[in-house]
Design a protein around this motif. Sequence first.
Motif: not given
Length: 153
Positions: A23-47
């Motif tokens: 589980r990962m928390k992403v604060p409001s306004g924060a980036s989870l990933f950017r275009l071109g970043d290495p895609a090492d994880c797939l994410f399931l939206m929890e909330r």
Amino acid sequence: MTYELLNGLSPAEVDQVLALGARMKVPSGASLFRLGDPADCLFLMERGQLRLTLPMKVRGREQDVLIEEKSPGQTVGWSALIAPYRFTLSATASLETEVIALSREKLQAYIEAWPAVGCKITFNLAVVIGRRLQLVQAMWLREIQRTVELRSA
């Protein structure tokens, strides 16, 4: 919670897949990933909610163009399972968001060990990718229509 990527799996299979994640928390306004970043994880939206955007120059300045928004149960970052394993959009939390991060290595190993479950996950992934393709196609067709109308005027 029902996750689109895990449709058709038994409760035990869902639990096994979720146990692979963190589980990962992403604060409001924060980036989870950017275009071109290495895609090492797939994410399931929890909330929460994520905005998927395409950074581009508009009238000489960089701007993030909204492609779609993702909410609980949906899948983000499917580029982690599709070569060349680079994110094709940027993801930013529009409000505090929680995701379950599934590493490509762990998920691929699980799929190889449990091919029947892997087949269901792969089919569900194809549905997610197909929806994105339809969305981008609709956006593209609207833009072509605008261009044709401007030329005809």
